[in-house]
Design an enzyme around this catalytic site. Structure first.
Site, PDB file in Angstrom:
ATOM      1  N   GLY A  18       0.885  -1.170   0.000  1.00 16.77           N
ATOM      2  CA  GLY A  18       0.000   0.000   0.000  1.00 16.77           C
ATOM      3  C   GLY A  18       0.921   1.218   0.000  1.00 16.77           C
ATOM      4  O   GLY A  18       1.750   1.363   0.913  1.00 16.77           O
ATOM      5  N   HIS A  64     -10.059  -1.486  17.905  1.00 13.59           N
ATOM      6  CA  HIS A  64      -9.766  -0.177  17.315  1.00 13.59           C
ATOM      7  C   HIS A  64     -11.069   0.469  16.866  1.00 13.59           C
ATOM      8  O   HIS A  64     -11.299   0.717  15.701  1.00 13.59           O
ATOM      9  CB  HIS A  64      -8.810  -0.352  16.137  1.00 13.59           C
ATOM     10  CG  HIS A  64      -8.302   0.945  15.583  1.00 13.59           C
ATOM     11  ND1 HIS A  64      -7.768   1.929  16.360  1.00 13.59           N
ATOM     12  CD2 HIS A  64      -8.252   1.415  14.322  1.00 13.59           C
ATOM     13  CE1 HIS A  64      -7.415   2.953  15.600  1.00 13.59           C
ATOM     14  NE2 HIS A  64      -7.703   2.664  14.353  1.00 13.59           N
TER      15      HIS A  64
HETATM   16  O1  TXD Z   1      -4.349   3.054  13.401  1.00 15.34           O
HETATM   17  C1  TXD Z   1      -4.776   2.517  12.426  1.00 15.34           C
HETATM   18  N1  TXD Z   1      -4.783   1.189  12.328  1.00 15.34           N
HETATM   19  C2  TXD Z   1      -5.294   3.345  11.305  1.00 15.34           C
HETATM   20  C3  TXD Z   1      -5.778   2.669  10.140  1.00 15.34           C
HETATM   21  C4  TXD Z   1      -5.268   4.764  11.380  1.00 15.34           C
HETATM   22  C5  TXD Z   1      -5.599   5.497  10.272  1.00 15.34           C
HETATM   23  C6  TXD Z   1      -6.023   4.908   9.009  1.00 15.34           C
HETATM   24  N2  TXD Z   1      -6.142   3.495   9.063  1.00 15.34           N
HETATM   25  C7  TXD Z   1      -6.419   2.726   7.848  1.00 15.34           C
HETATM   26  O2  TXD Z   1      -5.191   2.487   7.156  1.00 15.34           O
HETATM   27  C8  TXD Z   1      -7.287   3.362   6.797  1.00 15.34           C
HETATM   28  O3  TXD Z   1      -8.650   3.270   7.153  1.00 15.34           O
HETATM   29  C9  TXD Z   1      -6.963   2.503   5.590  1.00 15.34           C
HETATM   30  O4  TXD Z   1      -7.678   1.272   5.646  1.00 15.34           O
HETATM   31  C10 TXD Z   1      -5.470   2.198   5.778  1.00 15.34           C
HETATM   32  C11 TXD Z   1      -4.558   2.959   4.862  1.00 15.34           C
HETATM   33  O5  TXD Z   1      -4.768   4.325   5.033  1.00 15.34           O
HETATM   34  P1  TXD Z   1      -4.178   5.383   3.958  1.00 15.34           P
HETATM   35  O6  TXD Z   1      -4.545   6.733   4.414  1.00 15.34           O
HETATM   36  O7  TXD Z   1      -2.761   5.070   3.661  1.00 15.34           O
HETATM   37  O8  TXD Z   1      -5.074   4.990   2.695  1.00 15.34           O
HETATM   38  P2  TXD Z   1      -4.798   5.281   1.152  1.00 15.34           P
HETATM   39  O9  TXD Z   1      -4.029   6.539   0.986  1.00 15.34           O
HETATM   40  O10 TXD Z   1      -6.116   5.125   0.466  1.00 15.34           O
HETATM   41  O11 TXD Z   1      -3.828   4.081   0.716  1.00 15.34           O
HETATM   42  C12 TXD Z   1      -4.258   2.770   0.556  1.00 15.34           C
HETATM   43  C13 TXD Z   1      -3.531   2.224  -0.654  1.00 15.34           C
HETATM   44  C14 TXD Z   1      -3.909   2.925  -1.955  1.00 15.34           C
HETATM   45  O12 TXD Z   1      -2.748   3.500  -2.543  1.00 15.34           O
HETATM   46  C15 TXD Z   1      -4.477   1.814  -2.830  1.00 15.34           C
HETATM   47  O13 TXD Z   1      -4.130   1.937  -4.211  1.00 15.34           O
HETATM   48  C16 TXD Z   1      -3.835   0.594  -2.212  1.00 15.34           C
HETATM   49  O14 TXD Z   1      -3.875   0.841  -0.817  1.00 15.34           O
HETATM   50  N3  TXD Z   1      -4.488  -0.659  -2.547  1.00 15.34           N
HETATM   51  C17 TXD Z   1      -3.809  -1.803  -2.668  1.00 15.34           C
HETATM   52  N4  TXD Z   1      -2.521  -2.079  -2.491  1.00 15.34           N
HETATM   53  C18 TXD Z   1      -2.133  -3.354  -2.707  1.00 15.34           C
HETATM   54  N5  TXD Z   1      -2.986  -4.346  -3.075  1.00 15.34           N
HETATM   55  C19 TXD Z   1      -4.290  -4.095  -3.249  1.00 15.34           C
HETATM   56  N6  TXD Z   1      -5.119  -5.078  -3.597  1.00 15.34           N
HETATM   57  C20 TXD Z   1      -4.744  -2.776  -3.047  1.00 15.34           C
HETATM   58  N7  TXD Z   1      -5.955  -2.192  -3.129  1.00 15.34           N
HETATM   59  C21 TXD Z   1      -5.787  -0.892  -2.826  1.00 15.34           C
END
Ligand code: TXD
Length: 313
Positions: free
Chosen positions: A10, A176
């Site tokens: 990611g 969480h």
């Molecule tokens: O404390 C915690 N655990 C958290 C969790 C605090 C804040 C945010 N939290 C969660 O982390 C949030 O709800 C998301 O589920 C994740 C990632 O947050 P982020 O802000 O980094 O999200 P983005 O910017 O949308 O990035 C997610 C990336 C994006 O670039 C997609 O293209 C990619 O995930 N993505 C994938 N990568 C690999 N493989 C697959 N299949 C895929 N699908 C989407």
């Protein structure tokens, strides 16, 4: 001696921040993976070009192929989609569990010895999926929530008292979600119990803010927090890479501890070179124990709802 290899699955807001921190802290070589073409490559190149200025010389690559994570020592997973209008919790669970299935299968096949830190929401279900699908031992699959939630608690207490955050120690347990449990009886300021310094009603308000802190950021930013979750996961990765035996609140698989069996719950654990080496059981007040039970019951509901998208335990 080979450098440690850190795979970031990611390359969004948190993934990019993780890569930046890995480079600044010189944790090892970084592989930034995403399904979106150009995104991980662009962020990796941008960071590489900061190397001569900052003086780091790690390899940082961006990729859309899992072959590049081969042999990673640590995998930090932020891959997933946020909930969109019209999407039910089940829809999100189904979409992100499918993503986790793909991510976990690739980690299992290409980085079978990695320590895996899951950040993707809904965290408690996603870390469960990662554990099930990789089949890794529980010591090597952990969820990040408590380090961040505890940091938020410490921040708000320090702000209230006008003291350094370094003087405040605190833990937040449970799932969480909005029912996480800031543990007042273990919150100290320079060794002094916080209840001696802040009135109970004010502490109630501060702890309510802790529980809503994720939402507070979303309201401001229109997207979720990314600096602080990235810092939290890096602290966990460092504890593993440097065998620190650091006590941190993390989502760990419980097998009887705290009266919970077979669920991931945020509890204090020792992270060292063996991964999650030990769960630390602490005595809670009656009210805290009750609050933890409520939080655990919601984790159970969430994981039960995710169950239909997961392979059997
Ligand atoms: O404390 C915690 N655990 C958290 C969790 C605090 C804040 C945010 N939290 C969660 O982390 C949030 O709800 C998301 O589920 C994740 C990632 O947050 P982020 O802000 O980094 O999200 P983005 O910017 O949308 O990035 C997610 C990336 C994006 O670039 C997609 O293209 C990619 O995930 N993505 C994938 N990568 C690999 N493989 C697959 N299949 C895929 N699908 C989407």
């Amino acid at each position: 001696m080979a450098r440690r290899k850190i795979a970031l699955i990611g390359a969004g807001m948190i993934g990019g921040t993780l890569a930046h921190l890995c480079a600044l802290k010189r944790l090892g070589d970084v592989v930034l993976f995403d399904v979106v073409e150009g995104l991980p490559q662009g962020k990796a190149l941008d960071l590489l070009e900061a190397g001569p200025i900052e003086g780091f010389d790690a390899q940082i690559i961006g990729t859309n192929t899992y072959d590049d994570i081969e042999g990673a020592d640590v995998c930090i997973v932020t891959a997933g989609l946020p909930r969109k209008p019209g999407m039910s919790r089940d829809d999100l669970l189904s979409v992100n569990t499918k993503i986790m299935n793909d991510v976990a299968t690739n980690i299992r096949n290409r980085a079978p010895h990695a320590f895996v830190i899951v950040i993707t929401n809904p965290l408690d279900a996603m870390v469960t999926a990662m554990k099930r699908i990789t089949g890794f031992p529980k010591q090597r699959v952990v969820g990040q929530a408590g380090v961040l939630d505890s940091a938020r608690y410490r921040t708000f207490i320090a702000m209230e008292l006008g003291v350094s955050v370094a003087s405040v120690s605190a833990i937040v347990l449970g799932g969480h979600g909005d029912d996480m449990v800031p543990v007042r009886s273990y919150c100290h300021v320079g060794g002094v119990p916080v209840e001696k310094l802040i009135a109970a009603a004010r502490l109630d308000a501060i702890e309510a803010r802790v529980r809503q802190a994720g939402g507070e950021i979303v309201n401001l930013l229109k997207t979720s927090a990314f600096y602080s979750p990235a810092h939290a996961a890096i602290l966990m990765a460092e504890a593993y890479l440097y065998d620190r035996k650091q006590v941190l609140p993390c989502a760990a698989l419980l097998e009887g501890e705290y009266g919970v069996d077979g669920f991931y719950v945020g509890v204090p654990v020792v992270i060292g070179g063996g991964g999650v080496e030990r769960v630390i059981e602490i005595e809670l007040t009656g009210a805290e124990r009750k609050a933890l039970d409520v939080s655990v019951s919601h984790v159970r509901e969430l994981v039960t709802a995710a169950e239909k998208f997961l392979p059997t335990a």
